[in-house]
Design an enzyme around this catalytic site. Structure first.
Site, PDB file in Angstrom:
ATOM      1  N   CYS A 168       0.812  -1.231   0.000  1.00  0.00           N
ATOM      2  CA  CYS A 168       0.000   0.000   0.000  1.00  0.00           C
ATOM      3  C   CYS A 168       0.837   1.268   0.000  1.00  0.00           C
ATOM      4  O   CYS A 168       0.326   2.352  -0.276  1.00  0.00           O
ATOM      5  CB  CYS A 168      -0.928   0.016   1.205  1.00  0.00           C
ATOM      6  SG  CYS A 168      -2.260  -1.168   1.056  1.00  0.00           S
TER       7      CYS A 168
HETATM    8  N1  COA Z   1     -20.774  -8.806   7.462  1.00  0.00           N
HETATM    9  C1  COA Z   1     -21.278  -8.884   8.698  1.00  0.00           C
HETATM   10  N2  COA Z   1     -20.526  -9.105   9.796  1.00  0.00           N
HETATM   11  C2  COA Z   1     -19.198  -9.261   9.623  1.00  0.00           C
HETATM   12  C3  COA Z   1     -18.595  -9.176   8.357  1.00  0.00           C
HETATM   13  C4  COA Z   1     -19.431  -8.938   7.245  1.00  0.00           C
HETATM   14  N3  COA Z   1     -18.936  -8.850   6.000  1.00  0.00           N
HETATM   15  N4  COA Z   1     -17.257  -9.348   8.504  1.00  0.00           N
HETATM   16  C5  COA Z   1     -17.024  -9.533   9.809  1.00  0.00           C
HETATM   17  N5  COA Z   1     -18.199  -9.485  10.491  1.00  0.00           N
HETATM   18  C6  COA Z   1     -18.394  -9.657  11.939  1.00  0.00           C
HETATM   19  C7  COA Z   1     -17.292 -10.504  12.556  1.00  0.00           C
HETATM   20  O1  COA Z   1     -17.624 -11.861  12.450  1.00  0.00           O
HETATM   21  C8  COA Z   1     -17.257  -9.992  13.972  1.00  0.00           C
HETATM   22  O2  COA Z   1     -18.299 -10.624  14.688  1.00  0.00           O
HETATM   23  P1  COA Z   1     -18.110 -11.012  16.243  1.00  0.00           P
HETATM   24  O3  COA Z   1     -17.902  -9.689  16.948  1.00  0.00           O
HETATM   25  O4  COA Z   1     -19.396 -11.683  16.569  1.00  0.00           O
HETATM   26  O5  COA Z   1     -16.894 -11.889  16.300  1.00  0.00           O
HETATM   27  C9  COA Z   1     -17.638  -8.521  13.848  1.00  0.00           C
HETATM   28  O6  COA Z   1     -18.302  -8.383  12.584  1.00  0.00           O
HETATM   29  C10 COA Z   1     -16.427  -7.617  13.902  1.00  0.00           C
HETATM   30  O7  COA Z   1     -15.447  -8.063  12.955  1.00  0.00           O
HETATM   31  P2  COA Z   1     -14.017  -7.422  12.828  1.00  0.00           P
HETATM   32  O8  COA Z   1     -13.234  -8.094  11.743  1.00  0.00           O
HETATM   33  O9  COA Z   1     -13.375  -7.342  14.153  1.00  0.00           O
HETATM   34  O10 COA Z   1     -14.412  -5.947  12.295  1.00  0.00           O
HETATM   35  P3  COA Z   1     -13.641  -4.590  12.377  1.00  0.00           P
HETATM   36  O11 COA Z   1     -14.493  -3.616  13.067  1.00  0.00           O
HETATM   37  O12 COA Z   1     -12.223  -4.754  12.835  1.00  0.00           O
HETATM   38  O13 COA Z   1     -13.600  -4.142  10.855  1.00  0.00           O
HETATM   39  C11 COA Z   1     -12.026  -4.089   9.024  1.00  0.00           C
HETATM   40  C12 COA Z   1     -12.956  -4.934   9.895  1.00  0.00           C
HETATM   41  C13 COA Z   1     -11.258  -5.003   8.095  1.00  0.00           C
HETATM   42  C14 COA Z   1     -12.873  -3.117   8.205  1.00  0.00           C
HETATM   43  C15 COA Z   1     -11.056  -3.274   9.916  1.00  0.00           C
HETATM   44  O14 COA Z   1     -10.448  -4.118  10.864  1.00  0.00           O
HETATM   45  C16 COA Z   1      -9.963  -2.547   9.167  1.00  0.00           C
HETATM   46  O15 COA Z   1     -10.212  -1.745   8.312  1.00  0.00           O
HETATM   47  N6  COA Z   1      -8.718  -2.796   9.573  1.00  0.00           N
HETATM   48  C17 COA Z   1      -7.540  -2.138   8.966  1.00  0.00           C
HETATM   49  C18 COA Z   1      -7.436  -2.605   7.614  1.00  0.00           C
HETATM   50  C19 COA Z   1      -6.266  -2.054   6.856  1.00  0.00           C
HETATM   51  O16 COA Z   1      -5.916  -0.915   6.891  1.00  0.00           O
HETATM   52  N7  COA Z   1      -5.662  -2.939   6.141  1.00  0.00           N
HETATM   53  C20 COA Z   1      -4.665  -2.589   5.235  1.00  0.00           C
HETATM   54  C21 COA Z   1      -5.029  -3.318   4.015  1.00  0.00           C
HETATM   55  S1  COA Z   1      -3.950  -2.910   2.749  1.00  0.00           S
END
Ligand code: COA
Length: 374
Positions: free
Chosen positions: A156
């Site tokens: 990235c």
């Molecule tokens: N639809 C519905 N629920 C979902 C889901 C979806 N598509 N994906 C995950 N969930 C659920 C999970 O199962 C979890 O449920 P639980 O609390 O019962 O275990 C809950 O939602 C939270 O999931 P989580 O993965 O912890 O979400 P989050 O708030 O951390 O958001 C991201 C996920 C990926 C958006 C976030 O972590 C993020 O942006 N992180 C940084 C990413 C980044 O910068 N990466 C660099 C990439 S180049």
């Protein structure tokens, strides 16, 4: 020593769009198919049933509303769930080169420049569609640029690391002008069947023209300074590579050959790294928060950007001070901060300062302090 400057930027946006509603409908249809096909194993407890995705979750967790892709048909077919990209012959332009050339032409047009003003092409992206010859050299040839070209990959942060390399060469005088090009076909390394990340990415290409400030024929952004940093982490990883192609007998899929992340950990670890990095860069450059008119941040997650913006400025930024494009493009890896810069920088006035910052796998973080000359 020359003064390096960004004299033009360009974006190539694919024509196909996938909204969150379309994405979730396709994903949930795939879940139904999977659960029906594996009903016995699920009942026996040997296979875990898959769960539905939700539009609400995607928007709340990321701020993403839609994404552009090269091919939506394959991605939205519950029996396919990946883009269907035609294998091109060796005599045809590669897809990355084709997208990169379009973005580069837009950057050259914005700067009022042509191939003869460029001595270097860097193709800086998260993935390369082949090992060699470099995609950058193919782009160089298609644009009719003399000089040299090379590929680089800092995930990235590829764009800002590329800008630092080009700016340093312009400053030293070893080149006159450089195009840093970021074709990101993220749809091809995303696992669209993984509910935790299927909504994250989109496709795009961006290009940045870097020349000496004296060469600018219109408004430009002087590159005051750049700063790059890396710290090893496995929390964003893709094991696809030339040693990993063979699959053990009977194994049809390898999840680790696509993008994988521990999103929560990334969030927790990258935020302080980026905030500290920007603070140190600003301090060394004698720049105060009040001196910054705009932040063009990496576009992965809205909450993440809100946090960084607040930390850097010491208050909640106005939307115009920290423009986001991820609601329309999703995460486009290295291209995200350059899309934001390209779309939201033309209104700055003479002397206005801003900061481009990207971050991601590696971990890596790169920042570019710029000043508008209008
Ligand atoms: N639809 C519905 N629920 C979902 C889901 C979806 N598509 N994906 C995950 N969930 C659920 C999970 O199962 C979890 O449920 P639980 O609390 O019962 O275990 C809950 O939602 C939270 O999931 P989580 O993965 O912890 O979400 P989050 O708030 O951390 O958001 C991201 C996920 C990926 C958006 C976030 O972590 C993020 O942006 N992180 C940084 C990413 C980044 O910068 N990466 C660099 C990439 S180049």
């Amino acid at each position: 020593m020359n003064t390096p400057a960004i004299t033009g930027t360009g974006v190539f946006t694919p024509s196909e769009v996938i909204t969150n509603a379309e994405l979730v409908a396709a994903f949930n249809a795939y879940v139904d198919l999977f659960n029906a096909e594996n009903a016995d194993e699920i009942a026996a407890g040997t296979v875990a049933a898959k769960e539905y995705s939700s539009e609400d979750f995607i928007f709340k967790a990321s701020g993403i509303q839609q994404r552009y892709v090269i091919d939506k048909t394959g991605v939205l077919d519950p029996k396919v769930m990946h883009p269907l990209l035609r294998q091109r012959s060796d005599d045809e332009p590669s897809l990355m080169a084709e997208m990169g050339v379009k973005a580069a032409q837009n950057a050259l047009a914005q700067a009022g420049k042509s191939a003869k003003d460029v001595d270097l092409v860097i193709c800086a992206a998260s993935n390369m569609e082949r090992a060699y010859p470099a995609v950058a050299i193919e782009i160089q040839q298609q644009l009719g640029i003399s000089g040299f070209a090379f590929d680089m990959n800092v995930a990235c942060s590829s764009a800002t690391f590329g800008i630092q390399a080009a700016a340093d060469m312009v400053r030293s005088g070893s080149i006159g002008g450089a195009l840093v090009i970021n074709p990101e076909i993220c749809s091809a390394h995303l696992e669209w069947r993984d509910r935790d990340c299927h909504f994250i990415f989109g496709d795009v290409a961006t290009a940045t023209l870097i020349e000496t400030a004296q060469a600018a024929t219109g408004p430009y952004f002087e590159i005051k300074s750049t700063r790059c940093a890396t710290e090893f982490s496995n929390n964003i990883r893709n094991n696809n590579g030339y040693l990993r192609r063979s699959r053990p007998a009977g194994m049809v899929d390898r999840r680790d050959m696509q993008f994988m992340q521990n999103g929560r950990k990334v969030f927790k670890e990258v935020l302080p790294m980026v905030s500290d990095h920007i603070a140190a860069h600003m301090a060394d450059g004698g720049v105060q928060a009040a001196d910054l008119k705009r932040l063009w941040l990496h576009q992965a997650n809205k909450t993440m950007n809100d946090f960084i913006g607040k930390k850097v400025l010491g208050r909640t930024p106005e939307p115009s001070e920290q423009p986001n494009i991820l609601q329309d493009y999703a995460n486009t890896s290295s291209a995200g901060s350059i899309i934001a810069f390209s779309k939201y920088s033309g209104d700055l006035e003479d002397g206005d300062r801003g900061l481009i910052c990207s971050f991601g796998a590696g971990y890596s973080v790169g920042s570019v302090l710029v000043e508008r000359h209008a």
